[in-house]
Design an enzyme around this catalytic site. Structure first.
Site, PDB file in Angstrom:
ATOM      1  CG  MET A 177      -2.067  -0.819   1.041  1.00  0.00           C
ATOM      2  SD  MET A 177      -3.022  -0.900   2.319  1.00  0.00           S
ATOM      3  CE  MET A 177      -3.725   0.533   2.439  1.00  0.00           C
ATOM      4  CB  THR A 200      -4.083   4.112  -7.276  1.00  0.00           C
ATOM      5  OG1 THR A 200      -4.539   2.892  -6.780  1.00  0.00           O
ATOM      6  CG2 THR A 200      -5.632   4.378  -8.169  1.00  0.00           C
ATOM      7  CE1 TYR A 236      -4.215 -10.126   7.557  1.00  0.00           C
ATOM      8  CE2 TYR A 236      -2.412  -9.825   9.391  1.00  0.00           C
ATOM      9  CZ  TYR A 236      -3.679 -10.388   8.887  1.00  0.00           C
ATOM     10  OH  TYR A 236      -4.448 -11.232   9.538  1.00  0.00           O
ATOM     11  CE1 TYR A 295      -5.740  -2.146   5.585  1.00  0.00           C
ATOM     12  CE2 TYR A 295      -4.222  -3.940   6.222  1.00  0.00           C
ATOM     13  CZ  TYR A 295      -5.353  -3.622   5.876  1.00  0.00           C
ATOM     14  OH  TYR A 295      -6.171  -4.585   5.814  1.00  0.00           O
ATOM     15  CB  ALA A 349       3.869   1.063  -3.656  1.00  0.00           C
ATOM     16  CB  CYS A 394      13.704   3.491   8.966  1.00  0.00           C
ATOM     17  SG  CYS A 394      13.441   2.478   7.507  1.00  0.00           S
ATOM     18  CD  GLU A 433      -7.745  -1.006  -4.193  1.00  0.00           C
ATOM     19  OE1 GLU A 433      -7.285   0.064  -3.885  1.00  0.00           O
ATOM     20  OE2 GLU A 433      -7.222  -1.853  -3.670  1.00  0.00           O
ATOM     21  CB  ALA A 434      -6.308  -6.353  -9.685  1.00  0.00           C
TER      22      ALA A 434
HETATM   23  N1  LIG Z   1       4.660   5.819   3.497  1.00  0.00           N
HETATM   24  C1  LIG Z   1       4.502   6.166   2.248  1.00  0.00           C
HETATM   25  N2  LIG Z   1       5.192   5.974   1.307  1.00  0.00           N
HETATM   26  C2  LIG Z   1       4.622   6.424   0.082  1.00  0.00           C
HETATM   27  N3  LIG Z   1       3.811   7.283  -0.386  1.00  0.00           N
HETATM   28  C3  LIG Z   1       3.038   7.612   0.590  1.00  0.00           C
HETATM   29  C4  LIG Z   1       3.027   7.174   1.995  1.00  0.00           C
HETATM   30  N4  LIG Z   1       2.189   7.544   2.708  1.00  0.00           N
HETATM   31  C5  LIG Z   1       1.413   8.421   1.862  1.00  0.00           C
HETATM   32  N5  LIG Z   1       1.840   8.235   0.616  1.00  0.00           N
HETATM   33  C6  LIG Z   1       1.340   8.983  -0.493  1.00  0.00           C
HETATM   34  O1  LIG Z   1       0.574   8.063  -1.290  1.00  0.00           O
HETATM   35  C7  LIG Z   1       0.551   8.181  -2.641  1.00  0.00           C
HETATM   36  C8  LIG Z   1       0.535   6.811  -3.499  1.00  0.00           C
HETATM   37  O2  LIG Z   1      -0.808   6.771  -3.586  1.00  0.00           O
HETATM   38  P1  LIG Z   1      -1.683   5.563  -4.506  1.00  0.00           P
HETATM   39  O3  LIG Z   1      -1.058   5.772  -5.966  1.00  0.00           O
HETATM   40  O4  LIG Z   1      -3.023   5.658  -4.119  1.00  0.00           O
HETATM   41  O5  LIG Z   1      -0.890   4.326  -3.611  1.00  0.00           O
HETATM   42  P2  LIG Z   1      -1.496   2.812  -3.658  1.00  0.00           P
HETATM   43  O6  LIG Z   1      -2.292   2.604  -5.104  1.00  0.00           O
HETATM   44  O7  LIG Z   1      -0.045   1.887  -4.083  1.00  0.00           O
HETATM   45  O8  LIG Z   1      -1.839   2.444  -2.594  1.00  0.00           O
HETATM   46  C9  LIG Z   1       2.296   8.672  -2.803  1.00  0.00           C
HETATM   47  O9  LIG Z   1       2.319   9.648  -4.098  1.00  0.00           O
HETATM   48  C10 LIG Z   1       2.200   9.623  -1.467  1.00  0.00           C
HETATM   49  O10 LIG Z   1       2.069  10.958  -2.010  1.00  0.00           O
HETATM   50  C1  LIG Z   2      -2.573  -5.294   3.201  1.00  0.00           C
HETATM   51  C2  LIG Z   2      -4.094  -5.447   2.991  1.00  0.00           C
HETATM   52  C3  LIG Z   2      -4.705  -4.438   2.478  1.00  0.00           C
HETATM   53  N1  LIG Z   2      -6.163  -4.760   2.360  1.00  0.00           N
HETATM   54  C4  LIG Z   2      -7.194  -3.663   1.833  1.00  0.00           C
HETATM   55  C5  LIG Z   2      -6.854  -2.226   2.345  1.00  0.00           C
HETATM   56  C6  LIG Z   2      -7.336  -1.244   1.191  1.00  0.00           C
HETATM   57  O1  LIG Z   2      -8.607  -1.192   1.102  1.00  0.00           O
HETATM   58  C7  LIG Z   2      -7.018  -2.194  -0.132  1.00  0.00           C
HETATM   59  C8  LIG Z   2      -5.321  -1.648  -0.825  1.00  0.00           C
HETATM   60  O2  LIG Z   2      -5.516  -0.357  -1.168  1.00  0.00           O
HETATM   61  P1  LIG Z   2      -4.329   0.294  -2.130  1.00  0.00           P
HETATM   62  O3  LIG Z   2      -5.013   0.949  -3.086  1.00  0.00           O
HETATM   63  O4  LIG Z   2      -3.221  -0.705  -2.145  1.00  0.00           O
HETATM   64  O5  LIG Z   2      -3.880   1.510  -0.853  1.00  0.00           O
HETATM   65  O6  LIG Z   2      -6.706  -3.495   0.314  1.00  0.00           O
HETATM   66  C9  LIG Z   2      -6.891  -5.747   2.729  1.00  0.00           C
HETATM   67  O7  LIG Z   2      -7.982  -6.013   2.522  1.00  0.00           O
HETATM   68  N2  LIG Z   2      -5.912  -6.760   3.445  1.00  0.00           N
HETATM   69  C10 LIG Z   2      -4.689  -6.744   3.406  1.00  0.00           C
HETATM   70  O8  LIG Z   2      -3.834  -7.544   3.939  1.00  0.00           O
HETATM   71 ZN   LIG Z   3      12.065   0.815   8.095  1.00  0.00          ZN
END
Ligand SMILES: Nc1ncnc2c1ncn2[C@@H]1O[C@H](COP(=O)(O)OP(=O)(O)O)[C@@H](O)[C@H]1O
Ligand SMILES: Cc1cn([C@H]2C[C@H](O)[C@@H](COP(=O)(O)O)O2)c(=O)[nH]c1=O
Ligand SMILES: [Zn+2]
Length: 294
Positions: A94, A99, A201, A254, A96, A229, A170-171
């Site tokens: 998450m 999206t 997780y 998370y 990363a 860190c 959210e595949a």
């Molecule tokens: N610990 C973190 N590391 C990286 N990005 C983070 C973190 N916390 C918040 N963000 C924000 O989340 C954005 C990524 O959102 P998103 O594309 O929705 O990620 P994902 O779909 O992988 O969950 C980053 O551009 C950043 O601004």
């Molecule tokens: C690690 C983990 C995540 N989820 C859920 C939490 C969020 O609703 C989505 C992931 O969202 P993102 O676009 O990657 O930020 O998945 C879950 O249900 N179970 C898990 O272990």
């Molecule tokens: Zn760390």
């Protein structure tokens, strides 16, 4: 023009200014009946005229028929059309940027004149069901569906035929991900761009995301920043005691962590869970009274 976020999203299309007066580079969600003027290139045009014959599936237009009859030497056989489909996977923990990367790629596809449709799981209701939304608040309208197999019927065959690119967010929540990607890319010639968690997780395979790696043209694993860190984060730590795999949530539940803080964090969370359980045992009157308490 209505904001794209307010219109019921059916298809993204880069529409020529001649057709709509819009600048060709603008992306707009259009209702299916609107003629899509870009990127609708029939697959049959790629089959040399000398061997193009009546589609073997008359109900399907030649664009999507997976095979054509070839007449020659008195034999009739179905030969699959060379597929022009693609599958691209974007995964990682998450936060990363999965999206975000998906949106950027879909906007680029649409700007290049291809017709785009976006799907996400209806399970992800964090930011509403009519858009895919990044943690930074970037959004694009989408379909929120319970599964992928109903997409073609819901969109309608004619509209589905006109789609060139399908984005899936959210595949990890789609059990029918592999079957859908196989058919859409191998037989329907679609470009499928998939964003989802590779691991849950517990760092176990999440849903079917890893099952489509062998089908993929490209796989991109993104990383976040470890919340403890600042180093690269490859994993997602759940901060709460729930143990079910599917638990919708964001930074409240998370956080992305590096390997060191994942391992140490798991120890702390497991210890906290055991303390909570022992407190529950000692304070729950039913359990104390139960003759079966060991
Ligand atoms: N610990 C973190 N590391 C990286 N990005 C983070 C973190 N916390 C918040 N963000 C924000 O989340 C954005 C990524 O959102 P998103 O594309 O929705 O990620 P994902 O779909 O992988 O969950 C980053 O551009 C950043 O601004
Ligand atoms: C690690 C983990 C995540 N989820 C859920 C939490 C969020 O609703 C989505 C992931 O969202 P993102 O676009 O990657 O930020 O998945 C879950 O249900 N179970 C898990 O272990
Ligand atoms: Zn760390």
């Amino acid at each position: 023009m209505q904001s794209i976020c307010k219109m019921r999203p059916l298809l993204f299309a880069s529409i020529s200014s001649a057709a709509t007066g819009l600048s060709p580079r603008r992306i707009s969600a259009v209702a299916v009946p609107t003629p899509l003027v870009h990127g609708v290139q029939s697959l049959s045009r790629r089959v040399p005229a000398s061997i193009r014959r009546k589609p073997s599936c008359p109900a399907l237009s030649s664009r999507v028929s997976a095979c054509h009859h070839f007449e020659g030497q008195g034999t009739m056989m179905d030969v699959p059309l060379p597929s022009s489909g693609e599958i691209h996977v974007i995964c990682g923990p998450m936060f990363a940027g999965k999206t975000t990367a998906l949106l950027r790629r879909l906007q680029a596809e649409s700007s290049s004149g291809r017709n785009v449709a976006i799907i996400k799981s209806e399970k992800d209701n964090r930011y509403g069901l009519d858009s895919i939304v990044t943690h930074d608040g970037l959004r694009m309208p989408c379909w929120a569906l319970p599964d992928l197999s109903t997409f073609r019927a819901m969109l309608g065959i004619e509209a589905y035929d006109k789609v060139d690119v399908i984005g899936i967010d959210e595949a990890q929540f789609f059990e029918d991900l592999r079957d859908f990607c196989c058919k859409a890319a191998d037989h329907d010639g679609k470009t499928i761009i998939v964003a989802g968690l590779d691991g849950d997780y517990r760092r176990c395979s999440f849903g079917s995301v890893l099952d489509i790696i062998p089908l993929a043209d490209s796989v991109t694993k993104l990383t976040a920043r470890c919340e403890l860190c600042g180093k690269q984060a490859f994993f997602t730590l759940r901060k709460t005691a729930e143990q079910q795999t599917e638990l919708i949530g964001g930074a409240d539940v998370y956080m992305p962590v590096c390997r060191h803080h994942y391992v140490s964090g798991q120890v702390v969370i497991e210890a906290a869970r055991l303390v909570l359980e022992s407190q529950k045992t000692h304070t729950d009157p039913f359990i104390q009274a139960s003759p079966y308490t060991i």
